[in-house]
Design an enzyme around this catalytic site. Structure first.
Site, PDB file in Angstrom:
ATOM      1  N   ASP A 198       0.909  -1.205  -0.160  1.00  0.00           N
ATOM      2  CA  ASP A 198      -0.125   0.122   0.193  1.00  0.00           C
ATOM      3  C   ASP A 198       1.437   0.613   0.066  1.00  0.00           C
ATOM      4  OD1 ASP A 198      -3.114   0.911   0.220  1.00  0.00           O
ATOM      5  OD2 ASP A 198      -2.103   1.709   1.712  1.00  0.00           O
ATOM      6  N   GLU A 259       1.961  -0.979  -5.217  1.00  0.00           N
ATOM      7  CA  GLU A 259       1.081   0.266  -5.341  1.00  0.00           C
ATOM      8  C   GLU A 259       1.553   1.422  -5.203  1.00  0.00           C
ATOM      9  OE1 GLU A 259      -2.751   2.835  -3.691  1.00  0.00           O
ATOM     10  OE2 GLU A 259      -1.164   2.379  -2.051  1.00  0.00           O
TER      11      GLU A 259
HETATM   12  C1  GLC Z   1      -4.075   3.269  -0.949  1.00  0.00           C
HETATM   13  C2  GLC Z   1      -5.761   2.547  -0.932  1.00  0.00           C
HETATM   14  C3  GLC Z   1      -6.611   3.337  -0.364  1.00  0.00           C
HETATM   15  C4  GLC Z   1      -6.259   4.369   1.223  1.00  0.00           C
HETATM   16  C5  GLC Z   1      -4.722   4.857   1.343  1.00  0.00           C
HETATM   17  C6  GLC Z   1      -4.200   4.930   2.653  1.00  0.00           C
HETATM   18  O1  GLC Z   1      -4.491   4.185  -1.419  1.00  0.00           O
HETATM   19  O2  GLC Z   1      -5.401   1.400  -1.874  1.00  0.00           O
HETATM   20  O3  GLC Z   1      -7.538   2.314  -0.318  1.00  0.00           O
HETATM   21  O4  GLC Z   1      -7.498   4.779   1.679  1.00  0.00           O
HETATM   22  O5  GLC Z   1      -3.967   3.717   0.289  1.00  0.00           O
HETATM   23  O6  GLC Z   1      -3.626   3.767   2.797  1.00  0.00           O
END
Ligand code: GLC
Ligand code: CA
Length: 542
Positions: A198, A259
């Protein structure tokens, strides 16, 4: 399960646990629910599942606010059930990827509670970003809206790039680094095959905390700013080299997907450099308009850059943070708009959106590398655009003072059966309401209908597996509004993004078309795709 390179070509199904399947009828998805649907997932034909955070959490940001990374939220189950789920998934031939949240912990985490109890300058505070200041230490903004700093009673400020209950960890602290290596091992030891990381670009902050100089109010802004003080900083890569060592020490080696919201493919490629992460999400693909030129550009630049890095390309069209394709492609402007969603973007023609979404699925699944499916994408679900205000749960709604509705529309519980009003999820009152009329989109209806989106995806995945075509891609045609690509000598995918129908290429046999009800050799209408086998005269291919 022998193939250690499975992650290079896998189709990975994202499970948003709260909304996937409810094992005990309390309106909240859970581990028992996932377990009961492993047969469905294996039948659909995916290779792996990615489960969004299931750890102990107050749930202020859908579980991305973790209070204990070694415990499971009680509404989902416990660690023993989690272990059993991993084993059961493996028996179904499915790999399991978890979500790790290293950028921030919940303020309920023991570490943050200890930091609050300790004085300024203490080792407890050094695990986070605590700064002095008569006002906020700088102009950084929270992704969800408002300032990124909150003051504690003794006058110091702590950093939170997301919700105030998600405190950013200080990754220059050796204790933080060691803790996460240990957490990786904790779950790898329980059989987990990998992690989705994440906010993978965000861990390292500029040590001087300089002002940004402008406001970045939008959710997940996709612009690359040189020397950005808290995004995509060069030092982040050393962290992932350490993580890779941990993953490689396992047999079979465990894998990562980052991500990483970066716009420039070269910046993305740095995350998948040798001895770092295996893969990274390719978000420019997800943001692209439904337009032949735009899609060609992003596919082509992705393939070029990834070929240099040796990492497989990845493709994703939707997830729990963005509008579903059926909704987005149903508008006049089909681009993804940062931080904006729902009615404010204009009217949606759902049938048009679904037709395009089906064609886009065939395009995505025809590309080399890894493809991600977000739960409900195989059902052609739209967003729920009319969730009553008092039912919205995304912190974006409150943090923006009601200006942005946030991401709940794509997080609605799945309709498993046609029973109305949420009962198709397994409870009369699921945690987020379903729109009316979802019965016709339910799993029960769609598995019985070969022309359904489910039927299309299941067939595509079967063909994808059986053909096992070479990873190379060659463009046969990309002029105008038709995309035509070839994988190896026999497999072609044609997508018509134009307004007029086009004949299918001669000397081909139709394997599958996104308009499943059409005549096999009928010309390809607007917003339609086909998979074709190129005739070579041998019995095998005709
Ligand atoms: C990422 C997740 C999202 C979350 C953010 C903070 O972007 O996919 O859902 O709100 O991180 O953890
Ligand atoms: Ca439940």
């Amino acid at each position: 399960m022998a193939d250690v390179e499975w992650w290079r070509t896998a189709v990975i199904y994202q499970i948003y646990i709260r909304s996937f399947a409810d094992g005990n009828g309390d309106g909240i998805g859970d581990i028992a629910g996932i377990r009961s649907r492993l047969g469905y997932l294996a039948g659909l034909g995916v290779d792996a599942i990615w489960i969004t955070p299931w750890y102990a959490s107050p749930g202020n940001d859908g579980g991305y606010d973790v209070s204990d990374y070694r415990a499971i939220a009680p509404e989902y189950g416990d660690v023993h059930e989690a272990e059993q789920l991993v084993a059961a998934a493996h028996r179904h031939g499915l790999r399991v990827i978890l979500d790790i949240v290293p950028n921030h912990t919940s303020t309920d985490h023991l570490w943050f509670q200890a930091a609050l109890a300790a004085p300024p300058g203490s080792p407890e505070r050094a695990r986070y970003h605590f700064l002095d200041g008569s006002g906020a230490p700088n102009d950084w903004r929270s992704t969800f809206g408002g300032p990124a700093w909150t003051r504690v009673p003794d006058g110091q400020w702590y950093l939170h790039l997301f919700d105030p209950t998600q405190a950013d960890l200080n990754w220059s602290n050796p204790e933080v680094r060691a803790e996460f290596l240990d957490l990786l091992r904790f779950w790898f030891d329980r059989g987990v095959d990998g992690f989705r990381i994440d906010v993978a670009t965000g861990l390292v902050k500029h040590p001087g905390y300089p002002d940004l100089g402008y406001r970045e109010e939008d959710l997940l802004v996709l612009t690359d700013v040189p020397d950005h003080p808290h995004r995509d900083r060069d030092e982040v890569h050393a962290i992932y080299r350490d993580w890779r060592e941990v993953a490689d020490a396992y047999d079979p080696p465990r894998v990562f997907v980052a991500e990483a919201w970066v716009a420039d493919p070269d910046r993305l490629a740095r995350y998948v450099a040798p001895a770092q992460l295996h893969t990274a999400f390719n978000f420019p693909f997800l943001q692209s308009a439904w337009d032949a030129g735009d899609l060609f550009t992003v596919i082509d630049s992705t393939l070029r850059t990834m070929a240099l890095s040796g990492a497989p390309p990845t493709w994703v069209l939707s997830n729990h943070d963005v509008e579903r394709t059926v909704t987005r492609y149903g508008r006049a402007d089909t681009r993804k708009h940062q931080g904006r969603s729902g009615h404010e973007l204009g009217p949606v023609d759902e049938e048009l959106g679904r037709r395009r979404a089906r064609a886009a699925l065939l395009l995505m699944l025809a590309l080399p590398g890894v493809a991600y499916l977000y739960q409900g994408e195989e059902l052609g679900l739209p967003d729920h655009l009319d969730i009553p205000d008092d039912r919205l749960r995304d912190p974006i709604w409150t943090r923006s003072g009601g200006r942005r509705r946030g991401r709940d529309g794509c997080r609605v519980p799945l309709p498993w059966t046609p029973a109305p009003d949420g009962a198709g999820f397994g409870s009369a009152d699921p945690w987020l309401p379903q729109p009316s009329g979802w019965g016709r989109l339910s799993v029960a209806r769609q598995v019985a209908d070969p022309d359904s989106t489910y039927g299309l995806v299941a067939r595509a995945l079967r063909i994808r597996r059986e053909l096992d075509v070479p990873q190379e891609l060659e463009w046969v045609d990309r002029a105008g509004s038709v995309l035509r690509l070839r994988r190896g000598p026999y497999f072609e995918c044609v997508v018509n993004l134009g307004a007029t129908e086009v004949p299918l290429p001669a000397d081909t046999v139709t394997l599958l078309r996104s308009d499943t009800h059409a005549e096999e050799r009928a010309p390809l209408g607007p917003d339609t795709a086909a998979w074709l086998r190129v005739r070579d005269g041998t019995a095998e291919w005709t």
